[in-house]
Write a protein that holds these residues in place. Structure first.
Motif, short mmCIF file in Angstrom:
data_model
loop_
_atom_site.label_atom_id
_atom_site.label_comp_id
_atom_site.label_asym_id
_atom_site.label_seq_id
_atom_site.Cartn_x
_atom_site.Cartn_y
_atom_site.Cartn_z
N SER A 518 -13.81 31.52 14.50
CA SER A 518 -13.40 32.74 15.20
C SER A 518 -12.66 33.71 14.29
N LYS A 519 -12.69 33.46 12.98
CA LYS A 519 -12.11 34.32 11.95
C LYS A 519 -10.60 34.48 12.11
N SER A 520 -9.94 33.39 12.42
CA SER A 520 -8.49 33.40 12.58
C SER A 520 -7.79 33.20 11.24
N HIS A 521 -6.49 33.50 11.24
CA HIS A 521 -5.61 33.14 10.13
C HIS A 521 -4.93 31.83 10.52
N VAL A 522 -5.16 30.78 9.75
CA VAL A 522 -4.74 29.43 10.12
C VAL A 522 -3.71 28.91 9.11
N LEU A 523 -2.69 28.24 9.64
CA LEU A 523 -1.63 27.66 8.81
C LEU A 523 -1.77 26.14 8.83
N LEU A 524 -1.93 25.54 7.63
CA LEU A 524 -2.14 24.09 7.53
C LEU A 524 -1.17 23.49 6.52
N TYR A 525 -0.54 22.39 6.93
CA TYR A 525 0.32 21.62 6.04
C TYR A 525 -0.31 20.24 5.85
N PRO A 526 -1.03 20.02 4.75
CA PRO A 526 -1.68 18.71 4.54
C PRO A 526 -0.70 17.55 4.51
N GLY A 527 0.55 17.80 4.10
CA GLY A 527 1.54 16.72 4.02
C GLY A 527 2.02 16.25 5.37
N GLY A 528 1.87 17.07 6.41
CA GLY A 528 2.21 16.69 7.76
C GLY A 528 3.63 16.18 7.93
N MET A 529 3.76 15.20 8.84
CA MET A 529 5.08 14.67 9.17
C MET A 529 5.70 13.91 8.00
N ARG A 530 4.86 13.28 7.18
CA ARG A 530 5.41 12.54 6.04
C ARG A 530 6.17 13.48 5.11
#
Length: 702
Positions: A518-530
């Motif tokens: 949907s052509k959004s701007h997405v924020l991703l943290y691969p490290g997550g909770m760790r």
């Protein structure tokens, strides 16, 4: 023909209205002509407002946003009367008079005129009223709800004496007919008090129909309240009810000012001021409201309604075990009629798919209070869907200016901005580092990949800042615990409502697919909770999985990948008790295991450090506040690389490039902040004291 018979009209109106027809019910009920004093139609706008691209302080931007909302109040507020005043309880009583002047016949449905414009494929919403039976309980929300729902309101005439089971059968007939018409769409039942019991009864009798229940102070707690005491009082006291109302309210409230307190809850949003004129107007409104209540709830009618409540509560409670519907309970903390907050907690524990939201300062008539915005509540709980499941892309509605302000106020953004005074750097296409957000791509899809600060505190100022300065809604991928009630004790989900309003979604490959498509701007943290709950001495260390799935997903849609680093957690707190310390204590170890096992597990197939996603909160020693720094690196293009990056080795090469860029961003910020004369909060406060509170505090030279 089902659609025509499911919603019939009031006496005196010759037109039968169908699903997509609307009729004015203001003023004269014997005419379908819109009276001169009718509420004007308001157009709800869910578009993101235009903002400048400079790096003005957030307080200034929030002030501008609030001013813009005030200037466009008649466009964006739930419903506004002709003179610009927000519709509320006073208007409810005015329209109630019109309803009861020429009322009669059996219970029936009506659709408010201001609900005429709605989204395509909007689900049906059936409003089931409280003890008044008029069907006007959503009057403050008609226009905003009408954009996303097809709204029908149940009207029970004042003199009607239909037993509860017959009301159940009538609503059930409508539900089944509409389910046959649109089996793939959910049907919403919004029940207020008595209507809450009615909604629960329908859900219990129709477990195979996709129903969504939204219940405001449901009357299932009738037997635990003092309302049953009114039944013998009414039976023993002859005469008109108008003289009896204050005594009844006093009995319920258990204090001599019960009537005033109860009606004060009714009239929230219309506060009495200190001037004589406004005080007189307020008293007149109070007197008028009592008169209308006495007319709506005549002695015989109120006695009937109390017996109706008694049977409704008993019927609903006896069938709670059969309810499978998705349910949202809205409970008031100052309900003088029913113990609503305790009842909300009870229902939340009993019903399998139930969420609870508490309104500590609200009274029984929650939906009429000026501070209540039902659409915002639905957005914050992600209860809006047009299919069997909520689609985080197509069902998401961008926040309105008022909702942005609500979310930022709830997140204490102004305090965070003052304390952190965030410095943001970005990189232009030619590699030039600039202050501000000019280097962030405007057109999506864009995937922001970065380091997660301690306890995720980096997102609090970041997401609103990007929205306010660049008009970009950054949709963060968050841990599922923010969206799913834990089987064991977990955080209060209402804490995360502001994040959901701003577009946060559960981290999952399917959701990343939907957002990028949907052509959004997405924020991703691969490290997550760790990464966010790291151990002692692990500040700014990346804990990323070996898989490079997000690279291939980005390439599939030609998304730009923006690596970034965020620094400053070590100037705000230090981990002194970490996971290793907690697990040495048996009680804490058991609590962590229970909470982790009761939550959605991530990366079950992973090994090593990154697989360690135990739910815990480290012990943190606060420090004298420093400053937050963000650095967005040069965007990495994946356009045209879909086929090339299907090769795992090539995809892994890009993945390692992204990870290396994040580490470089962190190293750059850690070095440069050493030369920032305003890294400590005291110099920043002194600077703002001498240059004005809205001034932007300088930082190091690039």
């Amino acid at each position: 023909m089902a659609a025509a018979t499911a919603a019939s009209v009031f006496p005196g109106v010759s037109l039968t209205f169908r699903r997509h027809e609307v009729m004015s019910l203001t003023g004269n009920l014997n005419s379908n002509r819109i009276p001169s004093k009718a509420w004007r139609l308001a157009v709800s706008v869910d578009q993101v407002p235009a903002t400048s691209t400079n790096s003005a302080p957030q307080k200034r931007r929030l002030d501008q946003l609030e001013k813009q909302e005030e200037e466009t109040e008649n466009v964006e507020r739930p419903l506004v009367a002709a003179e610009g005043r927000r519709i509320g309880a006073k208007d409810y009583f005015e329209q109630a008079r019109a309803f009861i002047k020429s009322d009669g016949g059996s219970p029936r449905w009506f659709s408010p005129l201001e609900c005429a414009s709605r989204l395509n494929n909007a689900p049906l919403l059936l409003f089931l009223p409280g003890i008044d039976g008029l069907g006007l309980g959503l009057i403050s929300h008609h226009q905003k709800l009408g954009r996303i729902f097809d709204i029908w309101c149940l009207h029970i005439p004042v003199m009607d004496r239909t037993p509860f089971i017959d009301l159940v059968k009538m609503v059930e007939t409508t539900v089944r007919l509409e389910h046959e018409r649109s089996p793939s769409r959910p049907i919403y039942l919004v029940g207020d008090s008595l209507g809450g019991c009615l909604a629960l009864a329908i859900a219990a009798r129709n477990p195979d129909i996709d129903l969504v229940l939204i219940l405001a102070n449901p009357a299932t707690s009738f037997s635990k309240s003092q309302l049953p005491l009114l039944i013998p009082l009414l039976e023993a006291t002859p005469g008109p009810l108008s003289s009896l109302l204050p005594n009844m309210f006093s009995l319920i409230a258990d204090n001599p000012f019960g009537a005033t307190a109860t009606l004060d809850n009714l009239l929230k949003g219309l506060p009495l001021q200190n001037t004589a004129r406004e005080l007189t107007e307020g008293l007149a409104t109070l007197s008028s409201s009592l008169a209308v209540l006495a007319e709506i709830l005549q002695r015989e009618t109120l006695l009937w309604k109390l017996h109706l409540l008694k049977s409704a509560s008993a019927y609903a409670n006896s069938r709670l075990h059969a309810i499978k519907a998705q349910t949202l309970i809205l409970s008031s903390g100052k309900d003088q009629f029913l113990p609503s907050q305790e009842e909300g907690e009870r229902l939340s524990d009993l019903l399998p798919r139930c969420d609870l939201r508490k309104f500590d300062d609200s009274g029984h008539f929650l939906l009429l209070e000026g501070s209540m915005d039902l659409v915002t509540v639905i957005k914050g709980t992600y209860y809006y869907r047009r299919g069997k499941y909520h689609d985080y892309a197509s069902d998401f509605m961008p926040p309105t200016p008022g909702e942005v302000k609500y979310a930022t106020d709830k997140s204490s953004l102004e305090i965070w901005e003052t304390v952190t005074s965030a410095v943001i750097l970005s990189t232009l296409d030619d590699g030039t580092i600039v202050k501000g957000l000019a280097g962030i791509p405007s057109e999506g899809p864009v995937l922001f990949v970065g380091y997660h600060m301690l306890m995720g505190i980096d997102i609090i100022p970041l997401v609103p800042r990007i929205y306010l300065e660049r008009n970009i809604l950054l949709r963060g991928m968050a841990h599922p615990m923010l969206f799913t009630k834990s089987k064991y004790r977990g955080p209060d989900l209402s804490t995360f409502d502001p994040l959901r309003i701003m577009g946060a979604v559960p981290v999952a490959p399917t959701n990343l697919f939907r957002l990028l498509s949907s052509k959004s701007h997405v924020l991703l943290y691969p490290g997550g909770m760790r990464e966010a709950c790291h151990r002692k001495g692990e500040e700014y260390k990346l804990f990323w999985p070996e898989q490079s799935e997000f690279v291939r997903m980005a390439a599939r849609f030609g998304a730009k990948i923006v690596p970034f680093g965020s620094v400053g957690e070590d100037d705000f707190g230090q981990v002194v008790i970490d996971y290793d310390d907690l697990t040495k204590i048996p009680w804490f170890r058991n609590e962590i295991e229970k909470l982790t096992n009761g939550s959605v597990r991530l990366r079950n197939d992973a090994v090593g450090e990154v697989a360690n996603q135990q739910m815990h909160v480290p012990g943190i020693l606060p420090k004298f506040p420093g400053r937050f720094y963000y650095y967005f690196g040069k965007p990495i293009e994946t356009e045209g690389m879909k086929e090339e990056l299907k090769d795992k080795e090539k995809a892994n090469k890009v993945y390692l490039q992204v990870k290396s860029e994040v580490e470089n961003c962190l190293a750059y910020l850690k070095e440069k902040r050493e030369s920032d004369p305003y890294r400590n909060i005291l110099p920043r406060l002194f600077y703002q004291a001498t240059h004005g509170p809205s001034s932007q505090v300088p930082t190091f030279e690039i």
